[in-house]
Design a protein around this motif. Structure first.
Motif, PDB file in Angstrom:
ATOM      1  N   SER A  12       0.790  -1.230   0.000  1.00 37.34           N
ATOM      2  CA  SER A  12       0.000   0.000   0.000  1.00 37.34           C
ATOM      3  C   SER A  12       0.823   1.282   0.000  1.00 37.34           C
ATOM      4  O   SER A  12       0.340   2.319  -0.456  1.00 37.34           O
ATOM      5  N   LEU A  13       2.067   1.240   0.489  1.00 31.78           N
ATOM      6  CA  LEU A  13       2.815   2.488   0.675  1.00 31.78           C
ATOM      7  C   LEU A  13       4.040   2.641  -0.222  1.00 31.78           C
ATOM      8  O   LEU A  13       4.484   3.775  -0.454  1.00 31.78           O
ATOM      9  N   TYR A  14       4.601   1.542  -0.699  1.00 29.82           N
ATOM     10  CA  TYR A  14       5.870   1.640  -1.416  1.00 29.82           C
ATOM     11  C   TYR A  14       5.775   2.583  -2.623  1.00 29.82           C
ATOM     12  O   TYR A  14       6.653   3.427  -2.835  1.00 29.82           O
ATOM     13  N   TYR A  15       4.706   2.461  -3.398  1.00 28.82           N
ATOM     14  CA  TYR A  15       4.606   3.237  -4.637  1.00 28.82           C
ATOM     15  C   TYR A  15       4.168   4.682  -4.397  1.00 28.82           C
ATOM     16  O   TYR A  15       4.109   5.478  -5.340  1.00 28.82           O
ATOM     17  N   THR A  16       3.863   5.010  -3.152  1.00 30.32           N
ATOM     18  CA  THR A  16       3.528   6.405  -2.858  1.00 30.32           C
ATOM     19  C   THR A  16       4.775   7.268  -2.771  1.00 30.32           C
ATOM     20  O   THR A  16       4.675   8.501  -2.799  1.00 30.32           O
ATOM     21  N   MET A  17       5.934   6.624  -2.640  1.00 34.74           N
ATOM     22  CA  MET A  17       7.203   7.350  -2.564  1.00 34.74           C
ATOM     23  C   MET A  17       7.635   7.716  -3.978  1.00 34.74           C
ATOM     24  O   MET A  17       8.048   6.848  -4.763  1.00 34.74           O
ATOM     25  N   THR A  18       7.539   8.990  -4.305  1.00 33.63           N
ATOM     26  CA  THR A  18       7.859   9.423  -5.670  1.00 33.63           C
ATOM     27  C   THR A  18       9.346   9.565  -5.911  1.00 33.63           C
ATOM     28  O   THR A  18       9.790   9.554  -7.058  1.00 33.63           O
ATOM     29  N   ASN A  19      10.129   9.677  -4.838  1.00 35.05           N
ATOM     30  CA  ASN A  19      11.575   9.847  -4.985  1.00 35.05           C
ATOM     31  C   ASN A  19      12.283   9.070  -3.883  1.00 35.05           C
ATOM     32  O   ASN A  19      12.362   9.535  -2.738  1.00 35.05           O
ATOM     33  N   PRO A  20      12.826   7.891  -4.188  1.00 29.19           N
ATOM     34  CA  PRO A  20      13.494   7.084  -3.167  1.00 29.19           C
ATOM     35  C   PRO A  20      14.697   7.778  -2.531  1.00 29.19           C
ATOM     36  O   PRO A  20      15.120   7.415  -1.434  1.00 29.19           O
ATOM     37  N   TYR A  21      15.253   8.761  -3.232  1.00 29.36           N
ATOM     38  CA  TYR A  21      16.424   9.472  -2.706  1.00 29.36           C
ATOM     39  C   TYR A  21      16.028  10.624  -1.784  1.00 29.36           C
ATOM     40  O   TYR A  21      16.870  11.185  -1.089  1.00 29.36           O
ATOM     41  N   ASP A  22      14.764  10.988  -1.791  1.00 27.66           N
ATOM     42  CA  ASP A  22      14.248  12.008  -0.885  1.00 27.66           C
ATOM     43  C   ASP A  22      12.898  11.532  -0.370  1.00 27.66           C
ATOM     44  O   ASP A  22      11.854  11.698  -1.012  1.00 27.66           O
ATOM     45  N   LEU A  23      12.906  10.920   0.811  1.00 25.81           N
ATOM     46  CA  LEU A  23      11.709  10.264   1.330  1.00 25.81           C
ATOM     47  C   LEU A  23      10.632  11.250   1.763  1.00 25.81           C
ATOM     48  O   LEU A  23       9.517  10.835   2.092  1.00 25.81           O
ATOM     49  N   THR A  24      10.959  12.534   1.778  1.00 29.97           N
ATOM     50  CA  THR A  24       9.935  13.521   2.112  1.00 29.97           C
ATOM     51  C   THR A  24       8.997  13.779   0.939  1.00 29.97           C
ATOM     52  O   THR A  24       7.910  14.333   1.128  1.00 29.97           O
ATOM     53  N   GLU A  25       9.418  13.378  -0.263  1.00 32.47           N
ATOM     54  CA  GLU A  25       8.569  13.536  -1.443  1.00 32.47           C
ATOM     55  C   GLU A  25       7.639  12.327  -1.554  1.00 32.47           C
ATOM     56  O   GLU A  25       8.037  11.262  -2.009  1.00 32.47           O
TER      57      GLU A  25
ATOM     58  N   ASP B 169      -7.236   4.694  -5.373  1.00 32.03           N
ATOM     59  CA  ASP B 169      -8.241   4.806  -6.444  1.00 32.03           C
ATOM     60  C   ASP B 169      -7.608   5.281  -7.745  1.00 32.03           C
ATOM     61  O   ASP B 169      -7.970   4.811  -8.836  1.00 32.03           O
ATOM     62  N   LEU B 170      -6.679   6.208  -7.632  1.00 27.48           N
ATOM     63  CA  LEU B 170      -6.072   6.792  -8.823  1.00 27.48           C
ATOM     64  C   LEU B 170      -5.160   5.808  -9.537  1.00 27.48           C
ATOM     65  O   LEU B 170      -5.196   5.695 -10.779  1.00 27.48           O
ATOM     66  N   TRP B 171      -4.355   5.077  -8.787  1.00 25.43           N
ATOM     67  CA  TRP B 171      -3.340   4.205  -9.389  1.00 25.43           C
ATOM     68  C   TRP B 171      -3.677   2.722  -9.269  1.00 25.43           C
ATOM     69  O   TRP B 171      -2.852   1.880  -9.629  1.00 25.43           O
ATOM     70  N   ASP B 172      -4.841   2.405  -8.766  1.00 19.89           N
ATOM     71  CA  ASP B 172      -5.296   1.013  -8.649  1.00 19.89           C
ATOM     72  C   ASP B 172      -4.318   0.172  -7.826  1.00 19.89           C
ATOM     73  O   ASP B 172      -3.935  -0.934  -8.211  1.00 19.89           O
ATOM     74  N   THR B 173      -3.913   0.710  -6.682  1.00 19.80           N
ATOM     75  CA  THR B 173      -3.052  -0.019  -5.753  1.00 19.80           C
ATOM     76  C   THR B 173      -3.870  -0.391  -4.524  1.00 19.80           C
ATOM     77  O   THR B 173      -4.925   0.205  -4.264  1.00 19.80           O
ATOM     78  N   PRO B 174      -3.425  -1.362  -3.754  1.00 17.16           N
ATOM     79  CA  PRO B 174      -4.196  -1.790  -2.580  1.00 17.16           C
ATOM     80  C   PRO B 174      -4.305  -0.675  -1.534  1.00 17.16           C
ATOM     81  O   PRO B 174      -3.327   0.032  -1.270  1.00 17.16           O
ATOM     82  N   TYR B 175      -5.501  -0.544  -0.983  1.00 17.58           N
ATOM     83  CA  TYR B 175      -5.698   0.358   0.154  1.00 17.58           C
ATOM     84  C   TYR B 175      -5.833  -0.514   1.400  1.00 17.58           C
ATOM     85  O   TYR B 175      -6.788  -1.277   1.554  1.00 17.58           O
TER      86      TYR B 175
ATOM     87  N   LEU C 235      -0.142   8.495   9.460  1.00 19.24           N
ATOM     88  CA  LEU C 235      -0.481   8.181   8.072  1.00 19.24           C
ATOM     89  C   LEU C 235      -1.798   8.839   7.672  1.00 19.24           C
ATOM     90  O   LEU C 235      -2.805   8.739   8.393  1.00 19.24           O
ATOM     91  N   ASP C 236      -1.793   9.522   6.516  1.00 13.29           N
ATOM     92  CA  ASP C 236      -2.994  10.175   6.002  1.00 13.29           C
ATOM     93  C   ASP C 236      -3.801   9.148   5.204  1.00 13.29           C
ATOM     94  O   ASP C 236      -3.529   8.884   4.029  1.00 13.29           O
ATOM     95  N   PHE C 237      -4.815   8.555   5.854  1.00 11.39           N
ATOM     96  CA  PHE C 237      -5.577   7.478   5.219  1.00 11.39           C
ATOM     97  C   PHE C 237      -6.457   7.997   4.075  1.00 11.39           C
ATOM     98  O   PHE C 237      -6.719   7.267   3.127  1.00 11.39           O
ATOM     99  N   GLU C 238      -6.898   9.239   4.178  1.00  7.83           N
ATOM    100  CA  GLU C 238      -7.695   9.800   3.080  1.00  7.83           C
ATOM    101  C   GLU C 238      -6.838   9.949   1.827  1.00  7.83           C
ATOM    102  O   GLU C 238      -7.284   9.613   0.719  1.00  7.83           O
ATOM    103  N   ALA C 239      -5.608  10.436   1.997  1.00 11.32           N
ATOM    104  CA  ALA C 239      -4.703  10.560   0.858  1.00 11.32           C
ATOM    105  C   ALA C 239      -4.349   9.185   0.300  1.00 11.32           C
ATOM    106  O   ALA C 239      -4.207   9.005  -0.921  1.00 11.32           O
ATOM    107  N   LEU C 240      -4.211   8.200   1.203  1.00 12.00           N
ATOM    108  CA  LEU C 240      -3.900   6.839   0.762  1.00 12.00           C
ATOM    109  C   LEU C 240      -5.054   6.257  -0.047  1.00 12.00           C
ATOM    110  O   LEU C 240      -4.830   5.579  -1.069  1.00 12.00           O
ATOM    111  N   ALA C 241      -6.278   6.527   0.378  1.00 13.39           N
ATOM    112  CA  ALA C 241      -7.448   6.030  -0.360  1.00 13.39           C
ATOM    113  C   ALA C 241      -7.531   6.679  -1.741  1.00 13.39           C
ATOM    114  O   ALA C 241      -7.825   5.997  -2.739  1.00 13.39           O
ATOM    115  N   ASP C 242      -7.252   7.981  -1.815  1.00 11.71           N
ATOM    116  CA  ASP C 242      -7.259   8.670  -3.112  1.00 11.71           C
ATOM    117  C   ASP C 242      -6.178   8.123  -4.030  1.00 11.71           C
ATOM    118  O   ASP C 242      -6.403   7.925  -5.235  1.00 11.71           O
ATOM    119  N   PHE C 243      -5.008   7.870  -3.460  1.00 17.66           N
ATOM    120  CA  PHE C 243      -3.896   7.326  -4.246  1.00 17.66           C
ATOM    121  C   PHE C 243      -4.245   5.932  -4.769  1.00 17.66           C
ATOM    122  O   PHE C 243      -3.948   5.588  -5.922  1.00 17.66           O
TER     123      PHE C 243
END
Length: 354
Positions: free
Chosen positions: A37-50, A141-147, A131-139
């Motif tokens: 559920s969380l791995y693909y939410t990281m847009t930049n592995p070199y900067d985990l704040t993104e 739905d958008l990318w068809d990843t497990p919530y 963890l922002d569960f609302e943002a996770l649910a939106d993500f």
């Protein structure tokens, strides 16, 4: 009564192996939901704040703990194997090695239970509060990843902890039960100690001292684990130095001498016991040389200051060296007792025959 107790101790020893395997399986599965559920939410592995989901950094925060848990579970399995190596599953009488192997497993299990509970409890709180569960649910739905908002894997640690505590309690009960039966048998046959039993002493003339020999071999195993942990490390150019080369030579010499000791003590040669004590002291002294110097040193890699040896590895190699030393000490103590008892018994037989 002895037959029932022998059956019980065999079951408990197998349960110890199962408990270690359960911790291993738990470590393998712990990060499953977080990865999905969380791995693909990281847009930049070199900067985990993104990240597209605030709080998803928990996936990376748990990685060191998960890796340490996996290694610790392997260590617990090895301690379970030590119960079989020292004959805890089949021996009618328990000796020093049986008590030590039982105590080692119990202490390790209790320590791991406390450590697992405190760490998982803290990570569960972080998971639920940051963890922002609302943002996770939106993500999702958008990318068809497990919530996944379930805390199942966090809660399963209670099963692991309970199994470890139950097995530890069973081992302690078995140890006291064995002692009660042994004391009762000694009073019945009129012997104050096993070493005064002529049958036990005469038995030493025809069997090898396999316990002390096996303890030395186990010491070599822990030294090999230390060797692997150190020499697979590659932090800049720190490990490419003369002290490291000297350490490699010492490891080879240690394993050679230790193997010779395992063969010598097997045949009740007293001198090898003192060599084993010297090797045990050397293993402890080594802690304050290479692991400590690596732990307190830093190198600069790509303008980033990096600690040569991280805390989890430092703790791990200390445990390896300490267990290696402990095995040698236990083997030498048992070896000295058996060698002296056999020597005295052989002398008494010569006097009788004369």
């Amino acid at each position: 009564m002895y037959r029932r107790q022998l059956t019980w101790q065999k079951i408990i020893c197998f349960a110890a192996i199962v408990a270690g395997a359960l911790v291993f399986l738990y470590a393998l599965g712990l990060m499953t939901d977080l990865y999905d559920s969380l791995y693909y939410t990281m847009t930049n592995p070199y900067d985990l704040t993104e990240t597209d989901v605030p709080g998803s950094i928990i996936y990376y925060d748990m990685q060191p703990f998960n890796q340490m848990l996996l290694r610790s579970s392997i260590g617990l399995i090895l301690l379970g194997c030590l119960l079989f190596l020292t004959g805890n599953h089949s021996r009618r009488r328990y000796y020093v090695g049986n008590v030590v192997s039982t105590v080692l497993f119990v202490v390790a299990s209790l320590g791991m239970s406390y450590w697992i509970h405190t760490q998982i409890d803290a990570f569960k709180a972080q998971f639920l509060t940051t963890l922002d569960f609302e943002a996770l649910a939106d993500f999702a739905d958008l990318w068809d990843t497990p919530y996944i908002d379930s805390t199942l894997w966090f809660d399963l640690h209670w099963v692991v902890v309970c199994v470890l505590l139950i097995v530890s309690l069973a081992l302690i009960v078995n140890l006291f039960w064995k002692k009660i039966l042994m004391d009762g048998e000694k009073k019945m046959i009129g012997h104050n100690s096993v070493e005064k039993d002529p049958a036990e002493l005469d038995r030493l003339r025809f069997i090898k001292n396999s316990f002390s020999s096996n303890m030395v071999l186990l010491s070599i195993v822990f030294d090999v684990l230390y060797f692997i942990s150190i020499y697979k490390s590659d932090v800049g150019s720190w490990y490419y130095s003369i002290p490291i080369g000297a350490s490699i030579v010492y490891n080879l010499v240690f394993m050679l001498i230790a193997f010779l000791c395992s063969e010598g003590i097997k045949n009740y040669k007293l001198g090898y016991c003192f060599v084993m004590i010297a090797l045990a002291a050397g293993q402890i002294i080594r802690i304050f040389i290479l692991p400590l110097s690596a732990y307190t040193s830093t190198v600069t890699i790509s303008k980033v200051v990096t600690q040569v040896m991280q805390t989890p590895q430092f703790i791990r190699v200390i445990v390896y060296l300490s267990l290696s030393s402990l095995c040698l000490i236990i083997g030498s103590i048992v070896g000295i007792r058996k060698c002296r008892a056999l020597k005295a018994h052989t002398a008494s037989l010569k006097q009788i025959s004369a």
